[in-house]
Design an enzyme around this catalytic site. Structure first.
Site, mmCIF file in Angstrom:
data_model
loop_
_atom_site.group_PDB
_atom_site.id
_atom_site.type_symbol
_atom_site.label_atom_id
_atom_site.label_comp_id
_atom_site.label_asym_id
_atom_site.label_seq_id
_atom_site.Cartn_x
_atom_site.Cartn_y
_atom_site.Cartn_z
ATOM 1 N N LYS A 119 0.855 -1.197 0.000
ATOM 2 C CA LYS A 119 0.000 0.000 0.000
ATOM 3 C C LYS A 119 0.887 1.241 0.000
ATOM 4 C CE LYS A 119 -3.814 -0.600 2.530
ATOM 5 N NZ LYS A 119 -4.533 -0.676 3.817
ATOM 6 N N LYS A 201 20.157 -5.795 17.992
ATOM 7 C CA LYS A 201 19.827 -7.208 18.180
ATOM 8 C C LYS A 201 20.438 -8.055 17.060
ATOM 9 C CE LYS A 201 15.938 -10.301 18.027
ATOM 10 N NZ LYS A 201 14.542 -10.541 17.756
ATOM 11 N N LYS A 204 19.422 -11.878 11.302
ATOM 12 C CA LYS A 204 19.788 -12.034 9.911
ATOM 13 C C LYS A 204 19.417 -10.787 9.115
ATOM 14 C CE LYS A 204 17.632 -14.773 7.206
ATOM 15 N NZ LYS A 204 16.959 -15.830 6.500
#
Ligand code: TRP
Length: 330
Positions: A119, A201, A204
């Site tokens: 959107k 943090k 990946k």
């Protein structure tokens, strides 16, 4: 009867330290808990929604299996299998799909996030959405309900999926009488969030990870890359503000941690702190790394372990499906 604990692990990337501390370690501890029978599986069908490269996909699936075993999963005591070895899961998937409203899927976070992104970018709302991705929560519900699981340890992002499984179980039970346990999610509140190379943090998606089974050289190289502040050797350092120290705590014993704390306060250099981190990490990972490499070099053994796991899983899934078929009049 023992409670059943079940979780799926998607083969989507190389396992890193953050995965280990955040998900694998707590799950292995639960598997040791006498009150549970553990069902752990490689969610390869779920991994397929990303339409991966076949060779890489296969490699990642074996990698997941070898990782869990290398880290201590007792595959004889628990049920450890490949999702794609269990045809019953598809049967249940379809049945549950017929009781899942499309609206329920529309509201699933993962799908909604893509729609929102589309959107925002002015794309077709369903751009990049395949039906596997759209109905992902139904297959996950089938994984959970097929074995009448009680407890599902997951990361926060998967809570909604377990709730959907619970919803579907309730819908089914209401219509056909008590069939499924109502599963509960278990999110480990004090699971360690490991800082990655850049201090965010370890994930990946941030490209800041330390692969769990990097060889020694690579491990040292990555540790040297960990971001630190600019304080000089001899300057006191606050261990509680240090990513290096957070990582150190995960691998060292209480005595080592206390000593390191003092060393920080007395101004250990970052270079030395990194070397020390490498020593404890490498020591902790050496044996599992060797076991991992050995298993990766012996695919037949991995196949055999997973095959036996699938047999155990199917010995529960088959009667379960029989009961379900009878109830729905198939
Ligand atoms: N969706 C989970 C994840 O991305 C993996 C998964 C598949 C799973 N089936 C499951 C987790 C059943 C728990 C129970 O991490």
């Amino acid at each position: 009867m023992k409670k059943r604990i079940l979780t799926g692990i998607k083969p989507t990337g190389q396992i890193h330290l953050g995965n280990y501390m955040g998900a694998i370690k707590p799950a292995l501890e639960l598997a040791k808990d006498e009150q549970y029978d553990a069902f752990y599986f490689i969610a390869d069908y779920h991994g397929l929604t990303r339409t991966p490269d076949p060779e890489e996909f296969k490699e990642l699936s074996y990698g997941i299996a070898a990782t869990w075993i290398a880290l201590g999963l007792d595959y004889e005591k628990s049920v450890f299998y490949r999702q794609s070895d269990i045809p019953e899961v598809f049967e249940l998937n379809w049945i549950l799909a017929c009781y899942a409203s499309k609206g329920l899927m529309n509201r699933a976070h993962a799908y909604k996030a893509i729609v929102d992104e589309n959107k925002k970018n002015g794309n077709d709302l369903d751009d990049g959405v395949n039906m596997g991705l759209f109905t992902y929560p139904i297959l996950m519900a089938a994984d959970i309900l097929l074995y009448n699981s009680n407890t599902v340890p997951v990361g926060k992002d998967q809570i909604q999926h377990v709730e959907i499984a619970r919803d579907l179980a309730q819908t089914f039970n209401k219509k056909y009488g008590a069939t499924f346990n109502l599963p509960e999610y278990k999110v480990d509140a004090d699971t360690a969030v490991l800082p990655g190379l850049d201090g965010r943090k370890m994930s990946k998606s941030y490209n800041n990870t330390i692969p769990l089974f990097s060889d020694e050289k690579k491990l040292l190289k990555l540790i040297k890359k960990i971001k630190t502040d600019s304080s000089l050797p001899g300057e006191p350092k606050d261990p509680d503000q240090s990513n290096l120290f957070s990582l150190y705590k995960q691998f060292a014993d209480a005595e080592q941690i206390a000593e390191m704390r003092t060393a920080y306060e007395q101004g250990i250099s970052w270079g030395e702190a990194k070397q020390q981190l490498f020593e404890v990490m490498n020591e902790a990972l050496r044996e599992p790394r060797e076991r991992y490499q050995e298993l990766m070099g012996n695919r037949d053994k991995l196949d055999q372990i997973l095959k036996e796991g699938a047999e155990k899983a199917r010995s529960i899934a088959t009667p379960m499906m029989k009961d379900i078929r009878t109830k729905i009049g198939l």
